[in-house]
Scaffold this active site. Sequence first.
Site, PDB file in Angstrom:
ATOM      1  N   ASP A 273      28.655  35.734  50.974  1.00 45.53           N
ATOM      2  CA  ASP A 273      27.302  35.045  50.976  1.00 45.53           C
ATOM      3  C   ASP A 273      27.534  34.021  51.893  1.00 45.53           C
ATOM      4  OD1 ASP A 273      29.209  34.566  48.358  1.00 45.53           O
ATOM      5  OD2 ASP A 273      28.194  32.719  48.622  1.00 45.53           O
TER       6      ASP A 273
ATOM      7  N   GLU B  65      38.191  25.920  53.494  1.00 41.15           N
ATOM      8  CA  GLU B  65      37.903  27.108  53.059  1.00 41.15           C
ATOM      9  C   GLU B  65      37.700  28.372  54.266  1.00 41.15           C
ATOM     10  OE1 GLU B  65      33.487  27.196  51.976  1.00 41.15           O
ATOM     11  OE2 GLU B  65      33.748  28.614  50.685  1.00 41.15           O
TER      12      GLU B  65
HETATM   13  O1  LIG Z   1      27.158  28.587  45.264  1.00 42.48           O
HETATM   14  C1  LIG Z   1      26.915  29.296  46.465  1.00 42.48           C
HETATM   15  C2  LIG Z   1      27.986  30.393  46.321  1.00 42.48           C
HETATM   16  O2  LIG Z   1      29.296  29.761  46.002  1.00 42.48           O
HETATM   17  C3  LIG Z   1      30.089  30.972  45.744  1.00 42.48           C
HETATM   18  O3  LIG Z   1      30.485  31.641  47.196  1.00 42.48           O
HETATM   19  C4  LIG Z   1      31.669  31.061  47.957  1.00 42.48           C
HETATM   20  O4  LIG Z   1      32.539  30.662  47.267  1.00 42.48           O
HETATM   21  C5  LIG Z   1      33.276  31.626  46.444  1.00 42.48           C
HETATM   22  C6  LIG Z   1      34.567  30.967  46.136  1.00 42.48           C
HETATM   23  O5  LIG Z   1      35.430  30.166  46.872  1.00 42.48           O
HETATM   24  C7  LIG Z   1      33.739  32.769  47.413  1.00 42.48           C
HETATM   25  O6  LIG Z   1      34.319  33.900  46.314  1.00 42.48           O
HETATM   26  C8  LIG Z   1      32.512  33.476  48.148  1.00 42.48           C
HETATM   27  O7  LIG Z   1      33.049  34.362  49.086  1.00 42.48           O
HETATM   28  C9  LIG Z   1      31.973  32.066  49.042  1.00 42.48           C
HETATM   29  O8  LIG Z   1      31.068  32.710  49.841  1.00 42.48           O
HETATM   30  C10 LIG Z   1      29.899  32.034  44.959  1.00 42.48           C
HETATM   31  O9  LIG Z   1      30.718  33.004  44.829  1.00 42.48           O
HETATM   32  C11 LIG Z   1      28.724  32.572  45.152  1.00 42.48           C
HETATM   33  O10 LIG Z   1      28.093  33.575  44.054  1.00 42.48           O
HETATM   34  C12 LIG Z   1      27.603  31.561  44.993  1.00 42.48           C
HETATM   35  O11 LIG Z   1      26.169  31.966  45.278  1.00 42.48           O
END
Ligand SMILES: OC[C@H]1O[C@H](O[C@H]2O[C@H](CO)[C@@H](O)[C@H](O)[C@H]2O)[C@H](O)[C@@H](O)[C@@H]1O
Length: 738
Positions: free
Chosen positions: A465, A661
């Site tokens: 995302d 990240e």
């Molecule tokens: O709140 C926004 C989004 O945050 C997360 O996505 C991002 O962080 C995660 C943790 O590191 C990672 O798994 C993901 O790949 C990232 O894009 C969350 O997972 C999303 O659901 C949320 O919408």
Amino acid sequence: MSATRTRRSSSRGFMDPFSDAEVYYGPINDPKKQSSQRAFNRSRAFSVFENTSTDKKSFDETYSLQRRGSEDDSYSSSKGNRRFFIENVDSTLEELLRTEDTDRNFQITVEDNGPKVMKVGTSNSGGYNTINVRGTYMLSNLLQELTIAKSLGRHQIILDEARINENPVARLSRLISKQFWDYLTRRIDCNNIAKIASDTKINTPEAKVPRIYIPYNCPEQFEFYSKASKMHPSLKLDVQYLPSNITPEYVKSINDRPGLLALAMRECIDPETGEKSLTSYPYAVPGGRFNELYGWDSYMMALGLLKNGKIDVAKGMVEHFIFEIEHYGKILNANRSYYLCRSQPPFLTDMALQIFKRIGGENDPNAVAFLKRSFQAAIKEYKTVWVAYPRLDCDTGLSCYHPDGLGIPPETESGHFDAVLKPYLNKYDLPRDEFIKKYNDGKIIEPSLDEFFLHDRGVRESGHDTTYRFEGVCAYLATIDLNSLLYKYERDIADVIQEFYADSYEDPNDGTVTDSAHWRKLAERRKETVTKYMWDEESGFFFDYNVHVKKRTFYQSATTFWSLWSGLATDEQAKTMVEKALPNLEVLGGLVSCTESSRGEISLLRPSRQWDYPFGWAPHQILAWQGLSNYGFKGVATRLAYRWLFIMTKAFVDYNGIVVEKYDITKGTDPHRVVAEYGNQGADFKGVAREGFGWVNSSYILGLEYMNNHAKRALGACIPPVPFFNSLKPSEKKLYAL
Ligand SMILES: OC[C@H]1O[C@H](O[C@H]2O[C@H](CO)[C@@H](O)[C@H](O)[C@H]2O)[C@H](O)[C@@H](O)[C@@H]1O
Ligand SMILES: [Ca+2]
């Protein structure tokens, strides 16, 4: 003396310059607590470069890129054993920031324009004589050490020069293994639950109250957290049961009352009361701002945790996944109530197998029991989540990221959907929040928006995302990522049934009995279907297949390499992928998420997406390295790993120890600076970065396994990939498939 030998640390002897901060800045090394100055005057037997290989010197001479060391004004004869005496930590910190942090962001980086030199008192002279600490790297390390010492309550310190002049590769690996993982590890207990339950993403009055939701059939946990709530009434922890049937309607109904979802706990005896109680399993969170357990981040972190010997944390995460599958029906995107309907890319079988090998393997009955419990959960997850409605496409037998859910995801940054909502706000003449409320409550019906958010939920389930690859279409895509992972599940399940279930597995969840041949057949069928619908011989890519319009797409994504990680690709496909697809994705810092041409033009109305070009992500690197190695392309994996490690090391050296990240891997100067969506996690710290970022930490530890000493030294000197590759002898070039 060898750097690997056990190092003494006593007030009578020397302090290991690389010991953990708690020890290094503990009472034993506190000048105020020493009876005489002698204790800290004594030089210890380590040299500055002891934690690097002995041939560093010749390498540095060759490339003439040695970092500037400090001038030795007082005792050059003891070069390599120098120590500073910081008489006043607070005032030294203030002075350092005042003179060197010229852009006032509490970090000392290459962008600051200070004198890049500061005089610091020597310990031999009790601070009377000074030597110069020079250059961004050493000054920023000084800032980091002073910040840590201050946070540990120290007013005076003795600081080894070796600690602030440590080879960057050694320093970063040491910090990851000795400090970052610990800062990322959470162990829920009755004292910290309110803090962990607090939500930082949702902005409603009810979200200000820390809340925990408990599965309807876990009364022991309900009692445990209720007791915790009563013990600390000021924290106002709200403990709630979930219903037995968790529907998308229910999940939407609690979006403004978000809460943490309970995780696995085991019985223990409370050491204070001697009574039976519960204790939680540890887990690692993706980054410092998180407190919840994530899906695929956990797998990526487990790989690094295992390499660094933190087996209990990796195992704890599998225990939580087993619990999540049992009580929430899936491995959750993360354990917050607004994630209840969606999962993330599935890695449980491999994760369990890796841990199994580290906890005793087939000769240990506990390890075997752990493996069987994990696989029982994974089989349930496979059948009920991934190969079931709505994720399964019955026509092809392939699966899509297609979670349930209703309304607008509440956890995204405010304004994230502004461009999408704009025409609807105009149409209804409503301000954003009012429109969102009416739409979420079903008072405004807009099927085209429903369709957009169906795919948006899919995007979030995919872990990617967001990306233009998935926008407005994700739930209809049978992706190469997901189908590669499911192929791996099928193969792993077959192996485990054959070896640990005497080739006959009776599923307690649905009563079916299957053998390894059944699962191998499923894997074989998936492989054939994926090849039929997704493989493109001409470009060497596996492309996603749109099951809705029944067409292959053409978005060139780094996830094509997941087919190598899982073993789905044939040897010929692997070769074609390396020859044709890889050159389109290999950039300065490794494997970029997708090609620039697939992403398309970026503009004000079509802004950058973080999972697109030019950004590089650790999970893409990790899976590609492993996949390429599986198919005999270790040299290519090594080359890509060097590129990635270079970017990480360069940012770490130039930007105050930063580990973020994701990176813009097309630029060598400030790759951590990412202008897309919410920016970059891990960049916003004062003085010292304490935890890095979980899967990026793993990637450093795993990537270094591909590096020989020569490459490690080049990384320590921040030699960019091209000059490094060009400097290699023909025999060495082979190691990088050059
Ligand atoms: O709140 C926004 C989004 O945050 C997360 O996505 C991002 O962080 C995660 C943790 O590191 C990672 O798994 C993901 O790949 C990232 O894009 C969350 O997972 C999303 O659901 C949320 O919408
Ligand atoms: Ca600065």
